[in-house]
Scaffold this motif. Structure first.
Motif, PDB file in Angstrom:
ATOM      1  N   TRP A   1       0.662  -1.024  -0.062  1.00 45.26           N
ATOM      2  CA  TRP A   1       0.022  -0.206   0.196  1.00 45.26           C
ATOM      3  C   TRP A   1       0.738   1.277  -0.065  1.00 45.26           C
ATOM      4  O   TRP A   1       2.060   1.211   0.418  1.00 45.26           O
ATOM      5  CB  TRP A   1      -0.923   0.149   1.484  1.00 45.26           C
ATOM      6  CG  TRP A   1      -2.147  -0.999   1.337  1.00 45.26           C
ATOM      7  CD1 TRP A   1      -2.034  -2.164   0.437  1.00 45.26           C
ATOM      8  CD2 TRP A   1      -3.012  -0.954   2.116  1.00 45.26           C
ATOM      9  NE1 TRP A   1      -3.009  -2.746   0.984  1.00 45.26           N
ATOM     10  CE2 TRP A   1      -3.581  -2.234   2.151  1.00 45.26           C
ATOM     11  CE3 TRP A   1      -3.091  -0.200   3.637  1.00 45.26           C
ATOM     12  CZ2 TRP A   1      -4.717  -2.417   2.907  1.00 45.26           C
ATOM     13  CZ3 TRP A   1      -4.502  -0.573   4.305  1.00 45.26           C
ATOM     14  CH2 TRP A   1      -4.964  -1.612   3.964  1.00 45.26           C
TER      15      TRP A   1
ATOM     16  N   TRP B   1      -1.585   3.310   4.704  1.00 44.10           N
ATOM     17  CA  TRP B   1      -1.629   2.017   5.829  1.00 44.10           C
ATOM     18  C   TRP B   1      -1.466   2.882   7.235  1.00 44.10           C
ATOM     19  O   TRP B   1      -2.155   2.206   8.009  1.00 44.10           O
ATOM     20  CB  TRP B   1      -0.392   1.305   5.512  1.00 44.10           C
ATOM     21  CG  TRP B   1       0.240   0.397   6.550  1.00 44.10           C
ATOM     22  CD1 TRP B   1      -0.566  -0.650   7.013  1.00 44.10           C
ATOM     23  CD2 TRP B   1       1.342   0.524   7.376  1.00 44.10           C
ATOM     24  NE1 TRP B   1       0.100  -1.327   8.099  1.00 44.10           N
ATOM     25  CE2 TRP B   1       1.193  -0.511   8.521  1.00 44.10           C
ATOM     26  CE3 TRP B   1       2.313   1.534   7.619  1.00 44.10           C
ATOM     27  CZ2 TRP B   1       2.149  -0.765   9.236  1.00 44.10           C
ATOM     28  CZ3 TRP B   1       3.461   1.235   8.552  1.00 44.10           C
ATOM     29  CH2 TRP B   1       3.076  -0.109   9.462  1.00 44.10           C
TER      30      TRP B   1
ATOM     31  N   TRP C   1      -2.712   5.952  -6.001  1.00 47.31           N
ATOM     32  CA  TRP C   1      -3.225   4.995  -4.809  1.00 47.31           C
ATOM     33  C   TRP C   1      -4.355   4.111  -5.524  1.00 47.31           C
ATOM     34  O   TRP C   1      -4.302   3.014  -4.880  1.00 47.31           O
ATOM     35  CB  TRP C   1      -3.758   5.969  -3.887  1.00 47.31           C
ATOM     36  CG  TRP C   1      -2.723   6.676  -2.963  1.00 47.31           C
ATOM     37  CD1 TRP C   1      -1.517   6.957  -3.295  1.00 47.31           C
ATOM     38  CD2 TRP C   1      -3.136   7.135  -1.454  1.00 47.31           C
ATOM     39  NE1 TRP C   1      -0.858   7.721  -2.120  1.00 47.31           N
ATOM     40  CE2 TRP C   1      -1.881   7.827  -1.140  1.00 47.31           C
ATOM     41  CE3 TRP C   1      -4.295   7.287  -0.737  1.00 47.31           C
ATOM     42  CZ2 TRP C   1      -1.759   8.019   0.222  1.00 47.31           C
ATOM     43  CZ3 TRP C   1      -3.944   7.644   0.658  1.00 47.31           C
ATOM     44  CH2 TRP C   1      -2.774   8.148   1.040  1.00 47.31           C
TER      45      TRP C   1
ATOM     46  N   VAL D   1      -3.887  -0.272  -4.855  1.00 53.43           N
ATOM     47  CA  VAL D   1      -4.635  -1.270  -4.035  1.00 53.43           C
ATOM     48  C   VAL D   1      -5.684  -2.069  -4.758  1.00 53.43           C
ATOM     49  O   VAL D   1      -6.696  -2.578  -4.157  1.00 53.43           O
ATOM     50  CB  VAL D   1      -5.425  -0.414  -2.768  1.00 53.43           C
ATOM     51  CG1 VAL D   1      -4.257   0.172  -2.029  1.00 53.43           C
ATOM     52  CG2 VAL D   1      -6.372   0.553  -3.332  1.00 53.43           C
TER      53      VAL D   1
ATOM     54  N   GLY E   1      -7.175  -3.374   0.783  1.00 51.08           N
ATOM     55  CA  GLY E   1      -6.820  -1.766   0.342  1.00 51.08           C
ATOM     56  C   GLY E   1      -7.788  -1.017  -0.211  1.00 51.08           C
ATOM     57  O   GLY E   1      -7.989   0.261  -0.071  1.00 51.08           O
TER      58      GLY E   1
END
Length: 791
Positions: free
Chosen positions: A683, A688, A724, A728, A734
């Motif tokens: 991640w 995280w 991002w 994920v 995630g």
């Protein structure tokens, strides 16, 4: 930064590549497809100022143009290529570390709007800042964790309690008084411990200099400090501590006189004998092997080994037996984890450098072995090839040139075998998988049996062989430009060790020329070299006063650049001081925004949860356009700022806040999957942390909410957010973490929610969707609809 039990979480320093086109982030398999319309400021009123207020048409047009300039500068900064051979990262497993962009910013990238660093300032030491008293040093988190989990109480500890806000702990030196003091603070719900210098003036400590809820340690207080401890002064200090919810412990030699009134009022306590060496060895070994398979059983086997029993028995009557046992535990744990566990050999090698025999051992090494030992002390834990090459360079540097007529036959290159040299310098070689630019490869890494030998050797060479200093510093200057970044850091660290021994000399002849250099590698070396003296109580005040003066606007631009890097190196020890300096370094122009952003990224990944929240909140604060007073000693502090200057300060600080946040968001990542699920991925680090800690989630969400809608950051923010989402997308946990974060952050902000909604729809659009499952999860969270988990 590491969460207990999450060993796999480290940042990959070499895998991520910068985007090739403005505002775009790379994909692992093919270029990102993007509808051009998505690059516009969706849901953003470009006529709104930084605070959202209305503007005239003329000022709005001018502001839109400057917004675009800053947005372009932000894109250029985020796209700056690392450009480094990260073949040897040597990150410790379980430690979250940033990408090394902080150490590799090109000189022409330091000023992302201008063309180059300007050198027109006149540097001088202002008188006002010399009186400035730096804040105490923060005790590092690993030290607190070791005290929390591997502490063995000395005699009389059970009877000690902090009935007052201040406690004077009477204990002789080398008997574990500092460790016991830290444990007392931890037992009283203190989570942050600050260490004062031994000669700190307690009478000058007032409530405004104390941090709320912090614990303060003054180890081995001097006679002058103890003489200040009158009943009146102690009562005043206790009141100041109580008002801040803080506590303080002083360790004092029992021979020093304490006023009778303090003895009667339970301000003092006495510690007796330190714990046994066996107890300390067992506790520290168990702590260090706690994540090792069958660690508890292996600890008992090691402690019961005949060679260990014999060695520990030799320390039974020594005052420093606890410190020796803790160091021995480290050596044994390192050997166990390196797969090189031979107790008899370890014991024999440690015996050869114990007590006064260390000097005899080092002095008896032959010339080549001694140079290798110095090279390994400078580069501990590096590949054997790099250490060996550096040792050869040191030999050449230390050996004066010989006229050709006087030269003897060349030495036999096969004279010294590696195994013989390693045995002579008490080192070992182990195979270790190392992350490189092209993946993980095996590498032979060389280390001392006892890692504490590194500092001992460097100090020995500096103090006992002064005739080598000039050549030694010359060698380190060359090593500081090594093509491999970790080798450069090793050279800088060695200079820092020497600076603790002779601060003014090393500062004058090495650190200051580095800091003034137009070469980025020199400036980074100066910053890293300052970590050791900045964190040493004996010279920390001098070091930090110097860096404070470097950051002022009266200093030359390279010095200010180096100051930003230095605060990124030791800033966690003086966090408030570092954040204040960053705020002024980025005010008025964008010359230092990139290096400040990288320094903040470096601090974030080394920080614990409390410090991470503090740093991220500071970025949020900068986004509110605060009017900050200029620092003492700056040229701006000597006159009133004009409204235009204050507006420029606020605007560039706002720009730096977006730059720093997006740099952290894209650079700080986990290198291994977040857990052992089949679909788990690595991640983004902030995601995280946000999932682990509600406070961090709140601040990170607020940063996203603001960055996604501001004209300066909008385009770059949606690109980073897309990265991002893509990272994920295969990871069910995630996807849900990102969806919850964005839904919570934008719940009360229609504009930000609109942007996130449009981006999520785009992530799942087309035949080659960027992050379809993440898009679905985010859309479901925005609509508060439950989503079926698709694995």
């Amino acid at each position: 930064m590491k969460q207990e039990g999450c060993d796999a979480h480290v940042v990959d320093p070499g895998v991520r590549r910068r985007p090739r086109a403005p505002g775009r982030l790379p994909r692992p398999t093919h270029p990102i497809r993007r509808d051009d319309r998505r690059g516009h400021h969706l849901g953003v009123d470009c006529r709104a100022g930084p605070r959202g207020g209305a503007m005239s048409e003329e000022s709005a047009a001018a502001d839109v143009q400057s917004d675009q300039q800053l947005s372009d500068a932000l894109a250029r900064g985020l796209q700056a290529d690392v450009g480094d051979d990260t073949a040897e990262s040597y990150g410790e497993p379980g430690v979250m570390t940033a990408s090394n962009r902080i150490g590799e910013i090109k000189a022409d990238r330091d000023a992302i709007i201008g063309d180059k660093i300007n050198n027109h300032h006149t540097y001088y030491l202002s008188g006002g800042s010399r009186e400035r008293e730096p804040a105490p040093l923060t005790v590092r988190r690993p030290t607190l964790e070791e005290v929390r989990h591997a502490f063995v109480p000395p005699g009389g500890f059970e009877q000690v309690s902090m009935k007052q806000r201040l406690l004077i702990l009477r204990v002789a030196g080398s008997r574990g008084g500092g460790t016991a003091a830290i444990r007392l603070l931890l037992d009283n719900q203190i989570t942050v411990v600050k260490e004062l210098a031994p000669d700190a003036a307690l009478r000058r400590i007032s409530g405004d200099k104390l941090e709320t809820g912090a614990g303060y340690l003054l180890r081995n207080a001097t006679r002058a400090t103890v003489e200040e401890l009158t009943e009146f002064e102690v009562t005043r200090l206790c009141e100041e501590l109580a008002n801040r919810g803080s506590r303080m412990v002083l360790t004092v030699d029992p021979a020093l006189r304490i006023p009778a009134g303090l003895l009667e009022q339970e301000y003092t306590a006495v510690l007796a004998d330190p714990p046994t060496a066996v107890a300390v060895l067992t506790a520290h070994l168990r702590h260090r092997l706690r994540l090792h398979q069958s660690g508890a059983q292996r600890t008992e086997e090691i402690v019961g080994h005949e060679a260990v029993v014999r060695m520990v028995a030799e320390w039974a009557d020594r005052d420093d037996r606890a410190a020796r046992a803790a160091a021995f535990a480290r050596v044994l744990a390192d050997a166990e984890q390196a797969g090189d566990f031979d107790l008899d050999r370890i014991r024999d090698r440690l015996k050869r450098v114990a007590d006064a025999s260390f000097e005899a051992w080092f002095d008896d090494l032959d010339y080549g072995d001694r140079c290798f030992a110095i090279s390994l002390a400078t580069l501990p834990g590096f590949s054997y090839e790099i250490v060996s090459d550096a040792a050869v360079d040191l030999e050449r540097t230390l050996t004066p040139p010989v006229p050709e007529a006087q030269r003897e036959a060349s030495p036999d290159p096969f004279h010294t075998r590696r195994s013989k040299r390693l045995d002579a310098v008490l080192a070992r070689v182990s195979n270790r998988p190392v992350s490189t630019r092209y993946g993980v490869t095996p590498m032979e890494v060389v280390t001392f049996i006892d890692q504490s030998l590194s500092d001992s050797i460097l100090k020995r060479v500096w103090t006992e062989y002064p005739q080598t200093r000039e050549a030694l510093l010359q060698w380190l200057r060359m090593l500081a430009r090594h093509p491999v970044a970790p080798a450069r850091r090793g050279a800088a660290r060695a200079v820092g060790v020497f600076a603790v021994q002779a601060f003014d000399y090393v500062r004058r002849y090495v650190i200051l020329p580095w800091a003034l250099s137009t070469n980025v590698l020199d400036r980074q070396a100066a910053a890293l070299a300052l970590m050791a003296p900045a964190c040493d109580p004996a010279v920390s005040n001098a070091t930090r006063l110097m860096v404070y003066e470097w950051h002022l606007d009266v200093s030359e631009a390279p010095l200010r650049n180096t100051a930003a890097r230095a605060y990124g190196s030791f800033g966690l020890a003086v966090l408030d001081e570092a954040l204040d300096a960053f705020a002024h370094l980025v005010a008025g122009n964008a010359d230092h925004a990139q290096v400040v952003a990288s320094s903040i990224a470096s601090l974030i990944v080394q920080a614990d949860e409390v410090s991470a929240v503090t740093i991220l909140r500071q970025l949020r604060y900068w986004m509110t356009n605060p009017a900050l007073d200029p620092p003492d000693g700056s040229s701006r502090a000597r006159r009133d700022s004009t409204p235009q200057e204050r507006a420029n300060d606020q605007r560039f600080r706002l720009f730096a806040a977006y730059f720093a946040f997006l740099s952290v968001a894209i650079d700080v990542r986990l290198v291994n999957p977040v857990d052992d699920r089949p679909d788990a991925t690595a991640w983004p680090g902030l995601l995280w942390l946000a999932e682990q800690h509600a406070e961090i989630a709140d601040v990170v969400g607020g940063l996203w909410k603001t960055a996604l809608v501001h004209p300066i950051s909008h385009t770059n923010a949606i690109n980073v957010l897309e990265a991002w989402a893509e990272a994920v997308d295969p990871d069910s946990r995630g996807r849900q973490a990102l969806a919850c974060l964005l839904a919570s952050a934008t719940r009360d902000d229609t504009r930000a929610r609109t942007v996130v909604h449009q981006q999520a729809r785009g992530w799942r659009a087309g035949h080659d969707a960027i992050a379809p499952r993440t898009g679905e999860a985010v859309l479901a969270a925005l609509s508060d609809k439950p989503q079926r988990d698709e694995r």
